[in-house]
Scaffold this active site. Structure first.
Site, PDB file in Angstrom:
ATOM      1  N   ASN A   1       0.818  -1.281   0.042  1.00  0.00           N
ATOM      2  CA  ASN A   1      -0.096  -0.011   0.129  1.00  0.00           C
ATOM      3  C   ASN A   1       1.111   1.219   0.053  1.00  0.00           C
ATOM      4  O   ASN A   1       1.445   1.574   0.979  1.00  0.00           O
ATOM      5  CB  ASN A   1      -0.972   0.006   1.318  1.00  0.00           C
ATOM      6  CG  ASN A   1      -1.791   1.338   1.470  1.00  0.00           C
ATOM      7  OD1 ASN A   1      -1.787   1.952   0.560  1.00  0.00           O
ATOM      8  ND2 ASN A   1      -2.375   1.298   2.507  1.00  0.00           N
ATOM      9  N   GLU A  29      -6.981   4.974   7.704  1.00  0.00           N
ATOM     10  CA  GLU A  29      -6.792   6.466   7.389  1.00  0.00           C
ATOM     11  C   GLU A  29      -7.935   7.155   6.706  1.00  0.00           C
ATOM     12  O   GLU A  29      -8.079   8.193   6.857  1.00  0.00           O
ATOM     13  CB  GLU A  29      -5.367   6.535   6.386  1.00  0.00           C
ATOM     14  CG  GLU A  29      -4.197   6.110   7.278  1.00  0.00           C
ATOM     15  CD  GLU A  29      -3.032   5.674   6.703  1.00  0.00           C
ATOM     16  OE1 GLU A  29      -3.079   5.685   5.420  1.00  0.00           O
ATOM     17  OE2 GLU A  29      -2.182   5.460   7.381  1.00  0.00           O
ATOM     18  N   SER A  41       3.128  -1.751  10.540  1.00  0.00           N
ATOM     19  CA  SER A  41       4.482  -1.706  11.133  1.00  0.00           C
ATOM     20  C   SER A  41       5.081  -3.063  10.552  1.00  0.00           C
ATOM     21  O   SER A  41       6.187  -3.400  11.603  1.00  0.00           O
ATOM     22  CB  SER A  41       4.756  -1.165  12.551  1.00  0.00           C
ATOM     23  OG  SER A  41       4.432   0.038  12.692  1.00  0.00           O
TER      24      SER A  41
HETATM   25  P1  PGA Z   1       2.420   0.553   7.640  1.00  0.00           P
HETATM   26  O1  PGA Z   1       0.899   0.746   7.150  1.00  0.00           O
HETATM   27  O2  PGA Z   1       2.959  -0.586   7.278  1.00  0.00           O
HETATM   28  O3  PGA Z   1       3.065   1.833   7.267  1.00  0.00           O
HETATM   29  O4  PGA Z   1       2.346   0.611   9.278  1.00  0.00           O
HETATM   30  C1  PGA Z   1       0.221  -0.253   6.923  1.00  0.00           C
HETATM   31  C2  PGA Z   1      -1.243   0.393   6.263  1.00  0.00           C
HETATM   32  O5  PGA Z   1      -1.746   1.185   6.595  1.00  0.00           O
HETATM   33  O6  PGA Z   1      -1.710  -0.447   5.548  1.00  0.00           O
END
Ligand code: PGA
Length: 250
Positions: A5, A92, A209
């Site tokens: 993503n 988000e 993460s």
């Molecule tokens: P991140 O995001 O790997 O930067 O924590 C994951 C996501 O929002 O799909």
């Protein structure tokens, strides 16, 4: 399955040429990789992925086919642009853009109708998590029930819907969930989808993460079928480390 993503970032397509070849090789081992660039990069990335077996995904869809919906892009338009997967209900969007479960429900229905595979994101925020695991499960169950409510013939949609468990507090923070807790929630999600929607062998990804170092700890759990990766998917060499961890599970 690994889903990159890219969010609102456009890494140069040229940087990904060699990596795509390596990801394509993993396809032969049964590992599906999906890259979800911003809308404006879809065409360029579609050209890059052409005939590689690496799939193209979108980060959102709109539920109407066409019309006066300024700024929106329909599932059908995305399908025509070579998109096969769509992330829907990312936290988000829920948090910053006011996306509701009702909107997400309509987006999933339109994605399925257009022939896309929906990657439905669910997950609790830190205030819910602080109340304990049971509270987090209740929260996620409620999201799943609302997001998948009344979908036409959801039973036959397999494998057209995939769930991603993404605890909000773990996204982009460098503090992932523990592999054991993530696996427990993934198992819980599978149980609900199985009993409520009678979707057997439902795939559940973990996101939040994930990086080259910790990916194996998540992917190696039998309950977790892959990862949805944000920050660490922007650098080909880091994403390839995650892919190597997925390869090692086979
Ligand atoms: P991140 O995001 O790997 O930067 O924590 C994951 C996501 O929002 O799909």
């Amino acid at each position: 399955m690994l889903v990159a993503n890219w969010k609102m970032n456009c890494p140069p397509a040229a940087d990904w040429k060699a990596a795509v070849k390596k990801l394509a090789a993993l396809k032969k081992e049964g590992i599906e990789t999906v890259i979800c660039p911003p809308f404006v990069s879809l065409e360029k990335i579609a050209a890059l992925l052409k005939e590689s077996g690496v799939k193209l995904g979108a980060q959102d869809v709109f539920w109407e086919k066409s019309g006066a919906f300024t700024g929106e892009i329909s599932a059908e338009m995305l399908r025509n642009a070579g998109v096969e997967y769509a992330i829907i209900g990312h936290s988000e969007r829920r948090r910053f853009l006011g996306e509701t479960d009702e909107m997400i429900n309509k987006k999933i229905a339109s994605a399925l109708k257009a022939g896309l595979t929906a990657i439905l994101c669910v997950g609790e925020d830190s205030s819910v998590r602080r109340r304990g695991k049971k509270a987090a499960e209740k929260f996620v169950k409620n999201q799943l029930e609302k997001d998948l409510k009344g979908l036409p013939d959801v039973k036959s949609q397999k494998p057209k819907i995939i769930a991603a468990y993404e605890p909000v507090w773990a996204i982009g923070t460098g503090t992932p969930d523990t592999p054991a807790d993530a696996a427990e929630m993934a198992g819980f999600i599978k149980e609900i989808l199985n009993s409520k929607f009678r979707i057997p062998n439902f795939s559940v990804l973990y996101g939040g993460s994930v990086n080259g170092k910790n990916a194996g700890d998540f992917i190696n759990s039998p309950e977790i079928d892959g990862a949805l990766v944000g920050g660490a998917s922007l650098k080909p060499e880091e994403f390839l480390k995650i892919a190597a961890a997925a390869g090692a599970k086979r």
